[in-house]
Design a protein around this motif. Structure first.
Motif, PDB file in Angstrom:
ATOM      1  N   PRO A 117       0.793  -1.221   0.000  1.00 32.11           N
ATOM      2  CA  PRO A 117       0.000   0.000   0.000  1.00 32.11           C
ATOM      3  C   PRO A 117       0.830   1.278   0.000  1.00 32.11           C
ATOM      4  CG  PRO A 117      -0.141  -1.088   2.122  1.00 32.11           C
ATOM      5  CD  PRO A 117       0.596  -2.019   1.208  1.00 32.11           C
ATOM      6  N   TRP A 118       2.085   1.199   0.442  1.00 34.04           N
ATOM      7  CA  TRP A 118       2.905   2.417   0.404  1.00 34.04           C
ATOM      8  C   TRP A 118       3.320   2.736  -1.026  1.00 34.04           C
ATOM      9  CZ3 TRP A 118       2.203   5.770   3.819  1.00 34.04           C
ATOM     10  CH2 TRP A 118       1.850   5.385   5.110  1.00 34.04           C
ATOM     11  N   ALA A 119       3.498   1.727  -1.862  1.00 33.25           N
ATOM     12  CA  ALA A 119       3.740   1.986  -3.291  1.00 33.25           C
ATOM     13  C   ALA A 119       2.502   2.660  -3.887  1.00 33.25           C
ATOM     14  CB  ALA A 119       4.066   0.687  -4.028  1.00 33.25           C
ATOM     15  N   THR A 120       1.317   2.153  -3.517  1.00 34.65           N
ATOM     16  CA  THR A 120       0.063   2.745  -3.996  1.00 34.65           C
ATOM     17  C   THR A 120      -0.062   4.183  -3.496  1.00 34.65           C
ATOM     18  OG1 THR A 120      -0.904   0.532  -3.887  1.00 34.65           O
ATOM     19  CG2 THR A 120      -2.427   2.373  -4.154  1.00 34.65           C
ATOM     20  N   TYR A 121       0.305   4.402  -2.239  1.00 33.36           N
ATOM     21  CA  TYR A 121       0.257   5.742  -1.650  1.00 33.36           C
ATOM     22  C   TYR A 121       1.090   6.725  -2.477  1.00 33.36           C
ATOM     23  CZ  TYR A 121       1.028   9.484   1.769  1.00 33.36           C
ATOM     24  OH  TYR A 121       1.107  10.704   2.385  1.00 33.36           O
ATOM     25  N   TRP A 122       2.331   6.333  -2.790  1.00 28.83           N
ATOM     26  CA  TRP A 122       3.201   7.261  -3.517  1.00 28.83           C
ATOM     27  C   TRP A 122       2.747   7.436  -4.957  1.00 28.83           C
ATOM     28  CZ3 TRP A 122       5.317  10.782  -1.028  1.00 28.83           C
ATOM     29  CH2 TRP A 122       5.771  10.573   0.262  1.00 28.83           C
ATOM     30  N   ALA A 129      -4.881   8.668 -10.307  1.00 29.69           N
ATOM     31  CA  ALA A 129      -6.235   8.751  -9.743  1.00 29.69           C
ATOM     32  C   ALA A 129      -6.706   7.420  -9.177  1.00 29.69           C
ATOM     33  CB  ALA A 129      -7.215   9.246 -10.809  1.00 29.69           C
ATOM     34  N   ILE A 130      -6.452   6.326  -9.874  1.00 27.81           N
ATOM     35  CA  ILE A 130      -6.900   5.018  -9.386  1.00 27.81           C
ATOM     36  C   ILE A 130      -6.171   4.670  -8.087  1.00 27.81           C
ATOM     37  CG2 ILE A 130      -7.038   2.557  -9.902  1.00 27.81           C
ATOM     38  CD1 ILE A 130      -9.005   4.316 -11.501  1.00 27.81           C
ATOM     39  N   ALA A 131      -4.876   4.957  -8.023  1.00 36.43           N
ATOM     40  CA  ALA A 131      -4.128   4.724  -6.781  1.00 36.43           C
ATOM     41  C   ALA A 131      -4.712   5.572  -5.657  1.00 36.43           C
ATOM     42  CB  ALA A 131      -2.649   5.024  -6.983  1.00 36.43           C
ATOM     43  N   ALA A 132      -5.074   6.817  -5.955  1.00 39.48           N
ATOM     44  CA  ALA A 132      -5.665   7.691  -4.929  1.00 39.48           C
ATOM     45  C   ALA A 132      -6.978   7.103  -4.418  1.00 39.48           C
ATOM     46  CB  ALA A 132      -5.876   9.093  -5.484  1.00 39.48           C
ATOM     47  N   LEU A 133      -7.773   6.512  -5.318  1.00 40.29           N
ATOM     48  CA  LEU A 133      -9.014   5.871  -4.887  1.00 40.29           C
ATOM     49  C   LEU A 133      -8.726   4.669  -3.988  1.00 40.29           C
ATOM     50  CD1 LEU A 133     -11.125   6.016  -8.157  1.00 40.29           C
ATOM     51  CD2 LEU A 133     -11.518   7.289  -6.035  1.00 40.29           C
ATOM     52  N   ARG A 134      -7.705   3.892  -4.352  1.00 41.87           N
ATOM     53  CA  ARG A 134      -7.348   2.742  -3.509  1.00 41.87           C
ATOM     54  C   ARG A 134      -6.925   3.196  -2.112  1.00 41.87           C
ATOM     55  NH1 ARG A 134      -3.962   0.614  -8.078  1.00 41.87           N
ATOM     56  NH2 ARG A 134      -5.385  -0.684  -9.273  1.00 41.87           N
ATOM     57  N   THR A 161     -10.785  13.144  -2.792  1.00 42.52           N
ATOM     58  CA  THR A 161     -10.778  14.463  -3.450  1.00 42.52           C
ATOM     59  C   THR A 161      -9.615  14.563  -4.436  1.00 42.52           C
ATOM     60  OG1 THR A 161     -11.842  15.471  -1.529  1.00 42.52           O
ATOM     61  CG2 THR A 161     -10.658  16.957  -3.029  1.00 42.52           C
ATOM     62  N   LYS A 162      -8.441  14.037  -4.055  1.00 44.40           N
ATOM     63  CA  LYS A 162      -7.305  14.036  -4.973  1.00 44.40           C
ATOM     64  C   LYS A 162      -7.655  13.282  -6.245  1.00 44.40           C
ATOM     65  CE  LYS A 162      -3.493  14.359  -1.733  1.00 44.40           C
ATOM     66  NZ  LYS A 162      -2.197  13.883  -1.331  1.00 44.40           N
ATOM     67  N   ALA A 163      -8.280  12.120  -6.088  1.00 43.39           N
ATOM     68  CA  ALA A 163      -8.636  11.312  -7.257  1.00 43.39           C
ATOM     69  C   ALA A 163      -9.573  12.094  -8.175  1.00 43.39           C
ATOM     70  CB  ALA A 163      -9.293  10.004  -6.815  1.00 43.39           C
ATOM     71  N   PHE A 166      -7.557  14.807  -9.913  1.00 48.13           N
ATOM     72  CA  PHE A 166      -6.670  14.268 -10.958  1.00 48.13           C
ATOM     73  C   PHE A 166      -7.463  13.985 -12.224  1.00 48.13           C
ATOM     74  CE2 PHE A 166      -3.897  12.200  -7.435  1.00 48.13           C
ATOM     75  CZ  PHE A 166      -3.221  13.392  -7.231  1.00 48.13           C
ATOM     76  N   ILE A 167      -8.633  13.379 -12.063  1.00 47.53           N
ATOM     77  CA  ILE A 167      -9.466  13.046 -13.221  1.00 47.53           C
ATOM     78  C   ILE A 167      -9.935  14.325 -13.905  1.00 47.53           C
ATOM     79  CG2 ILE A 167     -11.667  12.024 -13.938  1.00 47.53           C
ATOM     80  CD1 ILE A 167     -11.182   9.919 -11.673  1.00 47.53           C
ATOM     81  N   ALA A 168     -10.387  15.308 -13.128  1.00 45.18           N
ATOM     82  CA  ALA A 168     -10.878  16.566 -13.698  1.00 45.18           C
ATOM     83  C   ALA A 168      -9.769  17.336 -14.404  1.00 45.18           C
ATOM     84  CB  ALA A 168     -11.502  17.426 -12.600  1.00 45.18           C
ATOM     85  N   GLU A 169      -8.570  17.355 -13.805  1.00 43.07           N
ATOM     86  CA  GLU A 169      -7.448  18.086 -14.409  1.00 43.07           C
ATOM     87  C   GLU A 169      -7.049  17.507 -15.753  1.00 43.07           C
ATOM     88  OE1 GLU A 169      -4.307  17.929 -11.543  1.00 43.07           O
ATOM     89  OE2 GLU A 169      -5.413  19.151 -10.088  1.00 43.07           O
ATOM     90  N   LYS A 170      -7.106  16.212 -15.852  1.00 46.13           N
ATOM     91  CA  LYS A 170      -6.640  15.546 -17.079  1.00 46.13           C
ATOM     92  C   LYS A 170      -7.756  15.339 -18.095  1.00 46.13           C
ATOM     93  CE  LYS A 170      -3.062  13.069 -14.573  1.00 46.13           C
ATOM     94  NZ  LYS A 170      -2.608  11.771 -14.098  1.00 46.13           N
ATOM     95  N   HIS A 171      -8.992  15.615 -17.691  1.00 44.75           N
ATOM     96  CA  HIS A 171     -10.138  15.325 -18.564  1.00 44.75           C
ATOM     97  C   HIS A 171     -10.014  13.903 -19.105  1.00 44.75           C
ATOM     98  CE1 HIS A 171     -11.302  19.517 -18.382  1.00 44.75           C
ATOM     99  NE2 HIS A 171     -10.050  19.834 -18.645  1.00 44.75           N
ATOM    100  N   ASP A 172      -9.766  12.997 -18.188  1.00 43.59           N
ATOM    101  CA  ASP A 172      -9.427  11.621 -18.547  1.00 43.59           C
ATOM    102  C   ASP A 172     -10.653  10.724 -18.419  1.00 43.59           C
ATOM    103  OD1 ASP A 172      -8.365   9.101 -18.829  1.00 43.59           O
ATOM    104  OD2 ASP A 172      -6.710   9.417 -17.460  1.00 43.59           O
ATOM    105  N   ALA A 173     -11.336  10.510 -19.534  1.00 42.74           N
ATOM    106  CA  ALA A 173     -12.561   9.714 -19.528  1.00 42.74           C
ATOM    107  C   ALA A 173     -12.283   8.265 -19.162  1.00 42.74           C
ATOM    108  CB  ALA A 173     -13.240   9.793 -20.888  1.00 42.74           C
ATOM    109  N   LEU A 174     -11.177   7.718 -19.645  1.00 46.38           N
ATOM    110  CA  LEU A 174     -10.874   6.318 -19.362  1.00 46.38           C
ATOM    111  C   LEU A 174     -10.631   6.100 -17.869  1.00 46.38           C
ATOM    112  CD1 LEU A 174     -10.512   3.536 -20.584  1.00 46.38           C
ATOM    113  CD2 LEU A 174      -8.109   4.067 -20.946  1.00 46.38           C
ATOM    114  N   THR A 175      -9.881   6.984 -17.239  1.00 46.21           N
ATOM    115  CA  THR A 175      -9.657   6.866 -15.799  1.00 46.21           C
ATOM    116  C   THR A 175     -10.969   7.046 -15.042  1.00 46.21           C
ATOM    117  OG1 THR A 175      -7.388   7.629 -16.014  1.00 46.21           O
ATOM    118  CG2 THR A 175      -8.359   7.760 -13.827  1.00 46.21           C
ATOM    119  N   ALA A 176     -11.804   7.970 -15.492  1.00 47.77           N
ATOM    120  CA  ALA A 176     -13.111   8.154 -14.861  1.00 47.77           C
ATOM    121  C   ALA A 176     -13.939   6.872 -14.968  1.00 47.77           C
ATOM    122  CB  ALA A 176     -13.851   9.331 -15.489  1.00 47.77           C
TER     123      ALA A 176
END
Length: 186
Positions: A117-122, A129-134, A161-163, A166-176
């Motif tokens: 989980p610390w790898a996921t944290y960093w 964004a997906i790591a932030a959700l995890r 909120t970070k996740a 991140f999604i909003a900043e990148k306008h990343d539909a796939l990550t959303a």
């Protein structure tokens, strides 16, 4: 003597047959056996000495470059703490030039190899964004409390909120889309 690098070299010799002239024939089973020994021995013979140099403990001088070399060798042995510590060195610029892209690569390897989980944290801190959700989920449930991530609703909300950001900043539909699947499946 539990020497991870010797086991790794033996694995490579058996895998390639490059030492056949010296009585070490190509043998996939023995290559796998020695590869597993290299991974098993990596903590003792590479990660711990690397930590001693990184943190200047147990009588070792602080030497980030030596620590990085030990960690990189542990990563070559396919050890998850080797991957994680190489990522940390790149993230912090300790023993190697700071490089967030390289840090991401090594943290992903650590996360994939062992549920770290610390790898996921960093990864989350580096904008994944997906790591932030995890990580939000870890703090929401306390499921990684053995790793020092106790249940903490405030931290959970921060990473959620970070996740979203991140999604909003990148306008990343796939990550959303992946995020929606993450919530749908738990």
């Amino acid at each position: 003597k539990h020497d991870a690098l010797t086991a790794l070299h033996a694995s490579e010799y058996f895998a390639t047959g490059s030492m056949a002239d010296f009585g070490i024939p190509q043998d996939a089973d023995k290559a796998t056996e020695f590869r597993n020994k290299a991974r098993e021995y990596a903590m003792e013979s590479l990660v711990i000495p690397g930590d001693n140099y990184y943190y200047a403990k147990n009588g070792y001088p602080q030497d980030y470059e030596k620590a990085f070399m030990y960690y990189m060798d542990a990563a070559r042995c396919d050890h998850h703490w080797g991957y994680f510590n190489v990522g940390t060195c790149y993230l912090e610029g300790q023993g190697v030039t700071k490089n967030d892209d390289e840090a991401r690569i090594w943290f992903r390897k650590a996360e994939k190899k062992e549920d770290n989980p610390w790898a996921t944290y960093w990864l989350a801190e580096l904008g994944d964004a997906i790591a932030a959700l995890r990580v939000s989920g870890y703090y929401a449930t306390g499921s990684k409390s053995g790793w020092g991530m106790e249940k903490n609703p405030d931290k959970s909300e921060d990473f959620y909120t970070k996740a979203k950001n991140f999604i909003a900043e990148k306008h990343d539909a796939l990550t959303a889309l992946h995020a929606s699947e993450y919530f749908a499946t738990g």
